[in-house]
Each structure stands twice: as C-alpha cells, then as structure tokens.
Design a protein around this motif. Structure first.
Motif, PDB file in Angstrom:
ATOM      1  N   ALA A 159       0.828  -1.206   0.000  1.00 58.54           N
ATOM      2  CA  ALA A 159       0.000   0.000   0.000  1.00 58.54           C
ATOM      3  C   ALA A 159       0.865   1.260   0.000  1.00 58.54           C
ATOM      4  CB  ALA A 159      -0.926  -0.005   1.210  1.00 58.54           C
ATOM      5  N   LEU A 160       1.950   1.245   0.775  1.00 56.24           N
ATOM      6  CA  LEU A 160       2.857   2.391   0.796  1.00 56.24           C
ATOM      7  C   LEU A 160       3.508   2.568  -0.566  1.00 56.24           C
ATOM      8  CD1 LEU A 160       4.441   4.627   2.188  1.00 56.24           C
ATOM      9  CD2 LEU A 160       6.050   2.892   3.020  1.00 56.24           C
ATOM     10  N   SER A 161       3.931   1.453  -1.173  1.00 50.30           N
ATOM     11  CA  SER A 161       4.546   1.511  -2.496  1.00 50.30           C
ATOM     12  C   SER A 161       3.611   2.146  -3.511  1.00 50.30           C
ATOM     13  CB  SER A 161       4.937   0.096  -2.943  1.00 50.30           C
ATOM     14  OG  SER A 161       5.353   0.091  -4.283  1.00 50.30           O
ATOM     15  N   ARG A 162       2.344   1.763  -3.457  1.00 52.46           N
ATOM     16  CA  ARG A 162       1.379   2.311  -4.403  1.00 52.46           C
ATOM     17  C   ARG A 162       1.112   3.789  -4.158  1.00 52.46           C
ATOM     18  NH1 ARG A 162      -2.956  -2.773  -4.503  1.00 52.46           N
ATOM     19  NH2 ARG A 162      -1.694  -4.126  -5.878  1.00 52.46           N
ATOM     20  N   GLY A 163       1.077   4.172  -2.886  1.00 58.05           N
ATOM     21  CA  GLY A 163       0.896   5.584  -2.579  1.00 58.05           C
ATOM     22  C   GLY A 163       2.039   6.434  -3.103  1.00 58.05           C
ATOM     23  N   LEU A 164       3.265   5.925  -2.971  1.00 57.90           N
ATOM     24  CA  LEU A 164       4.423   6.639  -3.498  1.00 57.90           C
ATOM     25  C   LEU A 164       4.401   6.670  -5.016  1.00 57.90           C
ATOM     26  CD1 LEU A 164       7.174   5.322  -1.068  1.00 57.90           C
ATOM     27  CD2 LEU A 164       6.091   7.576  -1.068  1.00 57.90           C
ATOM     28  N   ASP A 165       3.883   5.603  -5.645  1.00 59.94           N
ATOM     29  CA  ASP A 165       3.734   5.600  -7.097  1.00 59.94           C
ATOM     30  C   ASP A 165       2.816   6.735  -7.549  1.00 59.94           C
ATOM     31  OD1 ASP A 165       5.414   3.503  -7.592  1.00 59.94           O
ATOM     32  OD2 ASP A 165       3.833   1.990  -7.753  1.00 59.94           O
ATOM     33  N   VAL A 166       1.762   6.968  -6.792  1.00 57.10           N
ATOM     34  CA  VAL A 166       0.842   8.057  -7.134  1.00 57.10           C
ATOM     35  C   VAL A 166       1.564   9.400  -7.073  1.00 57.10           C
ATOM     36  CG1 VAL A 166      -1.202   9.333  -6.368  1.00 57.10           C
ATOM     37  CG2 VAL A 166      -1.253   6.839  -6.465  1.00 57.10           C
ATOM     38  N   LEU A 167       2.331   9.629  -6.020  1.00 55.74           N
ATOM     39  CA  LEU A 167       3.074  10.886  -5.916  1.00 55.74           C
ATOM     40  C   LEU A 167       4.105  11.006  -7.031  1.00 55.74           C
ATOM     41  CD1 LEU A 167       3.673  11.115  -2.053  1.00 55.74           C
ATOM     42  CD2 LEU A 167       1.926  12.273  -3.406  1.00 55.74           C
ATOM     43  N   LYS A 197      -0.278   2.297 -13.766  1.00 55.00           N
ATOM     44  CA  LYS A 197      -0.774   0.952 -14.100  1.00 55.00           C
ATOM     45  C   LYS A 197      -1.581   0.356 -12.948  1.00 55.00           C
ATOM     46  CE  LYS A 197       1.735   1.323 -17.812  1.00 55.00           C
ATOM     47  NZ  LYS A 197       1.167   2.011 -18.961  1.00 55.00           N
ATOM     48  N   LEU A 198      -2.117   1.203 -12.102  1.00 57.08           N
ATOM     49  CA  LEU A 198      -2.963   0.755 -11.005  1.00 57.08           C
ATOM     50  C   LEU A 198      -4.433   0.889 -11.395  1.00 57.08           C
ATOM     51  CD1 LEU A 198      -1.149   2.547  -8.031  1.00 57.08           C
ATOM     52  CD2 LEU A 198      -1.164   0.076  -8.475  1.00 57.08           C
ATOM     53  N   PRO A 199      -5.316   0.035 -10.852  1.00 59.34           N
ATOM     54  CA  PRO A 199      -6.750   0.160 -11.145  1.00 59.34           C
ATOM     55  C   PRO A 199      -7.270   1.521 -10.676  1.00 59.34           C
ATOM     56  CG  PRO A 199      -6.267  -1.936 -10.082  1.00 59.34           C
ATOM     57  CD  PRO A 199      -5.024  -1.108  -9.968  1.00 59.34           C
ATOM     58  N   LYS A 200      -8.202   2.078 -11.438  1.00 60.95           N
ATOM     59  CA  LYS A 200      -8.716   3.397 -11.088  1.00 60.95           C
ATOM     60  C   LYS A 200      -9.350   3.433  -9.696  1.00 60.95           C
ATOM     61  CE  LYS A 200     -11.513   7.250 -12.730  1.00 60.95           C
ATOM     62  NZ  LYS A 200     -12.465   7.742 -13.752  1.00 60.95           N
ATOM     63  N   PRO A 201     -10.124   2.405  -9.264  1.00 61.94           N
ATOM     64  CA  PRO A 201     -10.668   2.442  -7.900  1.00 61.94           C
ATOM     65  C   PRO A 201      -9.573   2.512  -6.830  1.00 61.94           C
ATOM     66  CG  PRO A 201     -11.829   0.810  -9.209  1.00 61.94           C
ATOM     67  CD  PRO A 201     -10.658   1.248 -10.025  1.00 61.94           C
ATOM     68  N   THR A 202      -8.462   1.800  -7.080  1.00 58.96           N
ATOM     69  CA  THR A 202      -7.337   1.861  -6.137  1.00 58.96           C
ATOM     70  C   THR A 202      -6.747   3.261  -6.101  1.00 58.96           C
ATOM     71  OG1 THR A 202      -6.791  -0.467  -6.508  1.00 58.96           O
ATOM     72  CG2 THR A 202      -5.049   0.922  -5.602  1.00 58.96           C
ATOM     73  N   VAL A 203      -6.592   3.850  -7.282  1.00 59.56           N
ATOM     74  CA  VAL A 203      -6.054   5.210  -7.358  1.00 59.56           C
ATOM     75  C   VAL A 203      -6.967   6.186  -6.633  1.00 59.56           C
ATOM     76  CG1 VAL A 203      -5.545   7.129  -8.944  1.00 59.56           C
ATOM     77  CG2 VAL A 203      -4.751   4.821  -9.481  1.00 59.56           C
ATOM     78  N   SER A 204      -8.266   6.018  -6.787  1.00 61.53           N
ATOM     79  CA  SER A 204      -9.224   6.917  -6.123  1.00 61.53           C
ATOM     80  C   SER A 204      -9.055   6.862  -4.602  1.00 61.53           C
ATOM     81  CB  SER A 204     -10.655   6.533  -6.501  1.00 61.53           C
ATOM     82  OG  SER A 204     -10.870   6.706  -7.889  1.00 61.53           O
ATOM     83  N   ARG A 205      -8.870   5.657  -4.069  1.00 63.12           N
ATOM     84  CA  ARG A 205      -8.671   5.530  -2.621  1.00 63.12           C
ATOM     85  C   ARG A 205      -7.342   6.146  -2.181  1.00 63.12           C
ATOM     86  NH1 ARG A 205     -10.678   0.356  -3.777  1.00 63.12           N
ATOM     87  NH2 ARG A 205      -8.601  -0.573  -3.549  1.00 63.12           N
ATOM     88  N   LEU A 206      -6.325   5.957  -3.012  1.00 63.34           N
ATOM     89  CA  LEU A 206      -5.012   6.498  -2.672  1.00 63.34           C
ATOM     90  C   LEU A 206      -5.002   8.023  -2.726  1.00 63.34           C
ATOM     91  CD1 LEU A 206      -2.782   3.932  -4.576  1.00 63.34           C
ATOM     92  CD2 LEU A 206      -2.922   4.194  -2.096  1.00 63.34           C
ATOM     93  N   THR A 207      -5.604   8.609  -3.748  1.00 61.09           N
ATOM     94  CA  THR A 207      -5.631  10.075  -3.836  1.00 61.09           C
ATOM     95  C   THR A 207      -6.455  10.668  -2.689  1.00 61.09           C
ATOM     96  OG1 THR A 207      -7.445   9.912  -5.456  1.00 61.09           O
ATOM     97  CG2 THR A 207      -5.211  10.223  -6.318  1.00 61.09           C
TER      98      THR A 207
END
Length: 289
Positions: A17-25, A45-55
């Motif tokens: 989860a941390l890795s994905r959050g850093l990917d967003v940044l 390359k992350l699913p849009k629902p995952t990105v929505s939660r991360l943002t």
C-alpha cells in the motif's frame, strides 16, 4: 510505471500500500500541473478504484490538494517539502554548483547532476544560460537511463551485479525496443573504457548532443552522474570527444577530490587501451539478452 515484481510483492516486510501511494506521488512530473485519477491510473498501471482511494488518503494526509472544478489534484506543500528536504541533504548538489557553472560558461552547454529513479535519471542540480535554449530541463526533470549520456554513465559506474540487474530490468521494461538501446549501452561502455565519458548524440532527442561522467563516492551513496549537453549544431560529435567530454571528466574528478571521493587514476597504458567489440563490455551487455 512498473508495479512491484512478484518477489517484492510477496516479501512480508514490503508494504504494498505504501509503495502504491508513493507511485501516485511519483506520477506527477515537473510540468504537469494537475492530474486526474484516470491519468494517474494510466501512469501507475494501477486500477482506477485503487487510485481513487489512494488520492483520497493522500489528500487527507496533506500530500495532494484537490481541485474540485477540474476533478483533479496537484502536489501539496507537504509533498514538495519532502523533495526540498532531500535536495538540502545532497551535498554534491551544492558543492558541485561552482564547478558546473564554470563548465557551462566555458562550453556554452547546460551542465546537470542527477541520480537514479527506477528507469530514469532525475535532475537535482542544473546550470544553464541563454545559449542552451534547446535544453529546457530543470531540477526535477526526468530523462531515460538507457538512451542518455547521464544514464549510461550511471550504468557503467555500477558494480557488475547491480549493473546486470538494472540491464535485465531495462530489457523487460522496453521489450522490443531494447535491442537498439542495448547496442547504444554497449558502445557507451567502450567509450567509457577509452575516454572516461559517455556520449549520446541524438539517441534520446534528435537535436540534443551530450556527454556524461559518473561520480563515485566512498561514503556508500550514489553513484551520481553529470552531463553537459547542447543543441546538436553546437556540440558536434567531434567536439564532444575532443573538448566537452575531457572537460566534464576533469570537472567530476575535481568534485570527487573536493568531496573526499576515491578516484583510481588509470595508467597511460590503460588510458590508451581500446575495448574492442566482442570484448568484456559486449559480453556484459550480451549476457542479459
């Protein structure tokens, strides 16, 4: 942006989860301004629902600022503070500035220092003037490792095992485009062995020519790499070899001395030795096909 590999993702100490959050940044580039969830999903390359939660989470934590009018986000001061803190701790950036400025004035080229970020090199120091209009990169800009002089200098400064791992990663990342890039990397290894610098003449951008030199330190950090580039009509390949490259090598050696880095001067015999195609450099690159 490449997602964590299978081995990394199954590592019990690795927080996905941390890795994905850093990917967003990391998806935000210097000239982007605003990005929406769809754009971030495409880049990470992350699913849009995952990105929505991360943002949403990053917004709550103060790392992103939502712009409701456009349904997009921009980096918030908290995220930028991390970058500035990192820059402040990079002594090589500050110490190298007068050296970079001198070479910039002498050559009319833009001189930068950068470090690796996955498949890219990221600038954390840049010196340029009005003569380098064709080179508009600045601090925070990313350039590819495989096709640039800075990136290739970094590749050949790595220990053998780390270089082999990076080359395999680049091969997997670029797929069918890798063969041509591999040949350029092989040539750059021969150039480093003979001259101490790498060359990229229109291999990244058609109208930009540059040389690159790695900086090795004895404190466990780096390696880093410098480049000096300009529009192709100003930096011909002959000038890169006879003038710009040697100047950049001398500059980096002086910076290493100022930083307390360890340099290993070559003997005249070694300096004049040419690495022939099919030799060690070729075997190293060919070995990761």
């Amino acid at each position: 942006m490449k997602r964590p590999g299978k081995k990394v993702a199954t590592d019990r100490s690795f927080v996905v989860a941390l890795s994905r959050g850093l990917d967003v940044l990391r998806a935000f580039q210097p000239n982007d301004g605003l990005l929406g969830n769809q754009e971030i999903a495409a880049r990470t390359k992350l699913p849009k629902p995952t990105v929505s939660r991360l943002t949403y989470t990053l917004t709550k934590l103060g790392y992103l600022t939502p712009v409701p009018r456009f349904e997009k986000y921009q980096l918030a001061p908290s995220a930028m503070a991390l970058g500035y803190a990192a820059l402040a701790n990079l002594g090589v950036r500050h110490l190298s500035e007068p050296f970079r400025e001198e070479v910039m004035r002498e050559t009319g080229g833009a001189v930068a220092v950068g470090g690796r970020d996955r498949h890219s090199m990221i600038y954390f120091g840049q010196s340029r003037n009005g003569l380098t209009l064709g080179v508009q990169l600045d601090v925070g800009s990313r350039i590819p490792i495989a096709t640039t002089a800075m990136g290739r200098a970094y590749i050949w400064a790595l220990p053998d095992d780390e270089r082999a791992s990076l080359l395999r990663d680049l091969r997997d990342h670029y797929g069918s485009r890798w063969a041509r890039m591999r040949d350029g990397i092989e040539r750059s290894g021969e150039t480093v062995a003979r001259y101490g610098f790498t060359i990229s003449a229109g291999e990244w951008q058609d109208d930009v020519h540059a040389v690159g030199v790695a900086l090795k330190l004895n404190d466990g950090t780096g390696p880093y790499a410098f480049n000096c580039g300009a529009p192709a009509f100003r930096f011909t390949e002959d000038r890169l070899r006879s003038d710009i490259g040697p100047r950049l090598v001398a500059m980096v050696r002086n910076i290493e001395a100022a930083l307390g880095g360890v340099t290993m001067p070559q003997s005249k015999k070694e300096e004049g030795k040419r690495v022939r195609p099919g030799g060690k450099v070729a075997r190293v690159v060919e070995g990761i096909r």
